[in-house]
Write a protein that holds these residues in place. Structure first.
Motif, PDB file in Angstrom:
ATOM      1  N   LEU A 245      44.654 -54.286  15.017  1.00  0.00           N
ATOM      2  CA  LEU A 245      44.194 -52.925  14.753  1.00  0.00           C
ATOM      3  C   LEU A 245      45.242 -51.899  15.158  1.00  0.00           C
ATOM      4  CD1 LEU A 245      40.451 -53.141  15.861  1.00  0.00           C
ATOM      5  CD2 LEU A 245      41.370 -53.080  13.541  1.00  0.00           C
ATOM      6  N   ARG A 246      45.855 -52.103  16.316  1.00  0.00           N
ATOM      7  CA  ARG A 246      46.877 -51.149  16.762  1.00  0.00           C
ATOM      8  C   ARG A 246      48.052 -51.124  15.796  1.00  0.00           C
ATOM      9  NH1 ARG A 246      45.708 -53.323  22.189  1.00  0.00           N
ATOM     10  NH2 ARG A 246      44.528 -51.734  23.333  1.00  0.00           N
ATOM     11  N   ARG A 247      48.403 -52.309  15.276  1.00  0.00           N
ATOM     12  CA  ARG A 247      49.511 -52.380  14.336  1.00  0.00           C
ATOM     13  C   ARG A 247      49.198 -51.586  13.071  1.00  0.00           C
ATOM     14  NH1 ARG A 247      50.333 -57.500  14.586  1.00  0.00           N
ATOM     15  NH2 ARG A 247      49.000 -58.081  12.822  1.00  0.00           N
ATOM     16  N   GLU A 248      47.977 -51.693  12.603  1.00  0.00           N
ATOM     17  CA  GLU A 248      47.583 -50.947  11.411  1.00  0.00           C
ATOM     18  C   GLU A 248      47.546 -49.445  11.688  1.00  0.00           C
ATOM     19  OE1 GLU A 248      47.231 -52.008   8.412  1.00  0.00           O
ATOM     20  OE2 GLU A 248      47.473 -54.148   8.875  1.00  0.00           O
ATOM     21  N   LEU A 249      46.986 -49.082  12.848  1.00  0.00           N
ATOM     22  CA  LEU A 249      46.853 -47.656  13.179  1.00  0.00           C
ATOM     23  C   LEU A 249      48.204 -47.006  13.441  1.00  0.00           C
ATOM     24  CD1 LEU A 249      43.694 -47.817  15.469  1.00  0.00           C
ATOM     25  CD2 LEU A 249      43.817 -46.881  13.144  1.00  0.00           C
ATOM     26  N   ARG A 250      49.184 -47.789  13.892  1.00  0.00           N
ATOM     27  CA  ARG A 250      50.504 -47.237  14.183  1.00  0.00           C
ATOM     28  C   ARG A 250      51.416 -47.223  12.961  1.00  0.00           C
ATOM     29  NH1 ARG A 250      51.152 -50.600  19.864  1.00  0.00           N
ATOM     30  NH2 ARG A 250      49.861 -49.208  21.167  1.00  0.00           N
ATOM     31  N   ASP A 251      50.922 -47.764  11.878  1.00  0.00           N
ATOM     32  CA  ASP A 251      51.713 -47.770  10.646  1.00  0.00           C
ATOM     33  C   ASP A 251      51.966 -46.313  10.229  1.00  0.00           C
ATOM     34  OD1 ASP A 251      52.708 -47.895   8.064  1.00  0.00           O
ATOM     35  OD2 ASP A 251      51.433 -49.589   7.502  1.00  0.00           O
ATOM     36  N   PRO A 252      53.239 -45.926  10.052  1.00  0.00           N
ATOM     37  CA  PRO A 252      53.534 -44.527   9.692  1.00  0.00           C
ATOM     38  C   PRO A 252      52.837 -44.079   8.410  1.00  0.00           C
ATOM     39  CG  PRO A 252      55.533 -45.718  10.275  1.00  0.00           C
ATOM     40  CD  PRO A 252      54.459 -46.728  10.201  1.00  0.00           C
ATOM     41  N   PHE A 253      52.456 -45.045   7.570  1.00  0.00           N
ATOM     42  CA  PHE A 253      51.820 -44.685   6.303  1.00  0.00           C
ATOM     43  C   PHE A 253      50.298 -44.714   6.377  1.00  0.00           C
ATOM     44  CE2 PHE A 253      56.008 -46.408   5.290  1.00  0.00           C
ATOM     45  CZ  PHE A 253      56.541 -45.366   4.538  1.00  0.00           C
ATOM     46  N   PHE A 254      49.775 -44.957   7.590  1.00  0.00           N
ATOM     47  CA  PHE A 254      48.310 -44.962   7.726  1.00  0.00           C
ATOM     48  C   PHE A 254      47.785 -43.540   7.575  1.00  0.00           C
ATOM     49  CE2 PHE A 254      44.437 -44.469  10.213  1.00  0.00           C
ATOM     50  CZ  PHE A 254      43.639 -45.450   9.649  1.00  0.00           C
TER      51      PHE A 254
ATOM     52  N   SER B 159      41.439 -55.999   7.658  1.00  0.00           N
ATOM     53  CA  SER B 159      42.035 -56.566   8.879  1.00  0.00           C
ATOM     54  C   SER B 159      40.952 -56.905   9.890  1.00  0.00           C
ATOM     55  CB  SER B 159      43.042 -55.581   9.485  1.00  0.00           C
ATOM     56  OG  SER B 159      44.106 -55.331   8.589  1.00  0.00           O
ATOM     57  N   ILE B 160      39.963 -56.014  10.018  1.00  0.00           N
ATOM     58  CA  ILE B 160      38.856 -56.260  10.949  1.00  0.00           C
ATOM     59  C   ILE B 160      38.042 -57.463  10.508  1.00  0.00           C
ATOM     60  CG2 ILE B 160      36.713 -55.302  11.886  1.00  0.00           C
ATOM     61  CD1 ILE B 160      38.005 -52.521  11.639  1.00  0.00           C
ATOM     62  N   GLU B 161      37.773 -57.588   9.206  1.00  0.00           N
ATOM     63  CA  GLU B 161      36.997 -58.715   8.687  1.00  0.00           C
ATOM     64  C   GLU B 161      37.708 -60.027   8.929  1.00  0.00           C
ATOM     65  OE1 GLU B 161      33.951 -58.998   7.390  1.00  0.00           O
ATOM     66  OE2 GLU B 161      33.698 -56.906   7.998  1.00  0.00           O
ATOM     67  N   ARG B 162      39.020 -60.036   8.745  1.00  0.00           N
ATOM     68  CA  ARG B 162      39.781 -61.272   8.953  1.00  0.00           C
ATOM     69  C   ARG B 162      39.694 -61.725  10.403  1.00  0.00           C
ATOM     70  NH1 ARG B 162      43.426 -58.983   5.168  1.00  0.00           N
ATOM     71  NH2 ARG B 162      44.683 -58.073   6.842  1.00  0.00           N
ATOM     72  N   THR B 163      39.682 -60.780  11.330  1.00  0.00           N
ATOM     73  CA  THR B 163      39.588 -61.154  12.743  1.00  0.00           C
ATOM     74  C   THR B 163      38.225 -61.754  13.071  1.00  0.00           C
ATOM     75  OG1 THR B 163      38.834 -58.948  13.415  1.00  0.00           O
ATOM     76  CG2 THR B 163      41.219 -59.375  13.432  1.00  0.00           C
ATOM     77  N   LYS B 164      37.194 -61.403  12.294  1.00  0.00           N
ATOM     78  CA  LYS B 164      35.855 -61.948  12.533  1.00  0.00           C
ATOM     79  C   LYS B 164      35.718 -63.377  12.030  1.00  0.00           C
ATOM     80  CE  LYS B 164      33.275 -57.559  12.283  1.00  0.00           C
ATOM     81  NZ  LYS B 164      32.236 -56.822  11.523  1.00  0.00           N
ATOM     82  N   GLN B 165      36.562 -63.750  11.095  1.00  0.00           N
ATOM     83  CA  GLN B 165      36.420 -65.043  10.437  1.00  0.00           C
ATOM     84  C   GLN B 165      37.338 -66.120  11.024  1.00  0.00           C
ATOM     85  OE1 GLN B 165      37.137 -64.149   6.323  1.00  0.00           O
ATOM     86  NE2 GLN B 165      35.408 -62.740   6.165  1.00  0.00           N
ATOM     87  N   VAL B 166      37.897 -65.858  12.170  1.00  0.00           N
ATOM     88  CA  VAL B 166      38.811 -66.822  12.785  1.00  0.00           C
ATOM     89  C   VAL B 166      38.023 -68.001  13.343  1.00  0.00           C
ATOM     90  CG1 VAL B 166      40.507 -67.166  14.612  1.00  0.00           C
ATOM     91  CG2 VAL B 166      40.490 -65.034  13.316  1.00  0.00           C
ATOM     92  N   SER B 167      38.442 -69.215  13.031  1.00  0.00           N
ATOM     93  CA  SER B 167      37.760 -70.422  13.506  1.00  0.00           C
ATOM     94  C   SER B 167      38.037 -70.647  14.991  1.00  0.00           C
ATOM     95  CB  SER B 167      38.237 -71.632  12.720  1.00  0.00           C
ATOM     96  OG  SER B 167      39.611 -71.889  12.993  1.00  0.00           O
TER      97      SER B 167
END
Length: 446
Positions: free
Chosen positions: A304-313, A327-335
């Motif tokens: 999340l921090r990486r996405e929020l710090r993206d200059p193009f966000f 990105s949030i959904e992918r983190t929920k689906q981790v086995s």
């Protein structure tokens, strides 16, 4: 301790034997044993192959049972591969040593002593002549009545008998080697019990070992659930997991490692079950499991921090918000396996795990090792760092221990049975799990 060898005289013993006894001795010696003489009227043999042993291994037979043991050996009696017992495929028989938990031994035998068995046990044609119960059991009976601890039941449909009685002379000979003649088990002390399976001669010889173990297992299950008698198979090799002491033992100090009480309890429980390697392994795995959510949250926050710090966000643009949501959904689906990889990647020092595998027997961790159905670990594998390889192996091994699903999907991953040869070979994997659990505990302090 006096090993009694001065009381053994092979030539004098042989000279006193009758011809049929001499023939039996020759038959036994042809199967890898050697008569040393006798002690207290009991034949004493030793293994011929003693080059790797620091002292002789002695085996004992009462003279009136020598012919029986010789006949069993001639007909192919061999020790079972995993459990303490003997399989004689040509005779269609097998027997497995059974015992009760040491804290319940006398109580369980008293319960077993009072059991009656089904009335058709005499119709099978077998001459069931029970040995007398061990003296300590009969002495406890107020009436003084002597009753055998055991039973003999059969199935007319399956043409099979099952018997619980004192171990046979052949089983005692093959499975009970002793280092000292003065300690031999035929001196009147307590004897071992075995569960015997006797098939009809129509049984396929190739199926005797597998089928007898299945029937013995079913019998133990029913004794437990119907009769309240908890018997367990005696493993052929009794393994106790042990760990090397630190090279430099530090002084005892006031505790500085902040560890949750439940995690400390899990870690400590492993030391209570050192004679059961799968339990020890699972205790350490549960320690790792405790920290999976924390590692997962930390990794999700990084994303999340990486996405929020993206200059193009741009929070005003749907496309960037959707990207954040994905990105949030992918983190929920981790086995769980992937969570374990993240945990070991972030919390285990690479130099520590590298040092472990450098000093380990890598043949154990290879695809030719004793544990099947788990990934191997290869040093210097560029595609997968050691923590990731360790995570894959640890997770697969955990599944083999805890998963026993009756599902074709899991046919290639059989359950790892307790007290099995694989279970007795787990020590290196247990040591790995212990190292990983320790590393995670240390590096979770911040």
């Amino acid at each position: 301790m006096d090993d009694g060898r001065e009381n053994l005289d092979r030539e004098q013993t042989i000279d006193r034997l009758e011809e049929f006894q001499k023939a039996s001795v020759r038959a036994i010696e042809a199967h890898g044993f050697e008569l040393k003489g006798e002690r207290n009227g009991v034949a004493v043999f030793t293994d011929k192959e003693t080059a790797k042993r620091s002292r002789d291994t002695f085996r004992f037979i009462a003279w009136d049972k020598v012919s029986e043991v010789a006949d069993d050996l001639i007909r192919g009696a061999t020790q079972h591969e995993e459990y303490t017992g003997v399989v004689n495929s040509s005779k269609r028989t097998a027997e497995y040593y059974v015992r009760v938990h040491r804290s319940l031994g006398m109580i369980q035998l008293r319960v077993l002593e009072r059991q009656d068995w089904e009335a058709n046990e005499r119709t099978c044609g077998h001459d069931f002549t029970p040995n007398p119960p061990i003296s300590s059991i009969s002495a406890l009976k107020p009436s003084g009545e002597k009753r055998t601890v055991g039973f003999h039941v059969n199935s007319r449909q399956e043409k099979t008998c099952i018997e619980l009685s004192l171990a046979s002379p052949t089983a005692e000979f093959l499975t009970n080697p002793w280092s000292f003649v003065s300690d031999h088990p035929l001196d009147g002390g307590p004897r071992d019990y075995s569960l015997k399976v006797i098939f009809d001669q129509s049984m396929d010889e190739a199926k005797v070992a597998e089928s007898s173990l299945e029937l013995a297992s079913r019998t133990i299950f029913e004794l437990d659930i119907r009769n309240g008698i908890s018997l367990i198979f005696a493993p052929r090799e009794r393994v106790r997991v042990s760990f090397d002491a630190p090279r430099e033992v530090p002084r005892i100090r006031f505790p500085r490692v902040k560890v949750p009480r439940e995690v400390a309890a899990l870690f400590s429980f492993a030391s209570e079950t050192l004679d059961n390697p799968p339990y020890v392994f699972l205790s350490y795995y549960q320690v790792l499991e405790h920290f999976l959510p924390m590692a997962h949250r930390r990794d999700a926050l990084k994303v999340l921090r990486r996405e929020l710090r993206d200059p193009f966000f741009d929070e005003n643009k749907d496309v960037t918000l959707i990207k954040l949501m994905n990105s949030i959904e992918r983190t929920k689906q981790v086995s769980e396996e992937d969570q374990l990889k993240v945990l070991l990647r972030d919390f285990v020092r690479v130099d520590k795990i590298t040092e472990f595998f450098k000093s380990a027997d890598m043949k154990h961790f290879s695809n030719k090792g004793p544990i099947s159905g788990v990934p191997e670990v290869v040093m210097h594998l560029k595609s997968d760092p050691l923590p990731t390889q360790a995570a894959k192996r640890i997770y697969a091994l955990r599944n083999r221990i805890v998963h026993a699903k009756d599902d074709p999907k899991y046919d290639s991953i059989p359950v790892l049975l307790p007290r099995s040869t694989e279970a007795n070979s787990l020590k290196p994997d247990v040591a790995l799990a212990r190292l990983l659990a320790t590393e995670v505990l240390i590096n979770s302090q911040d």
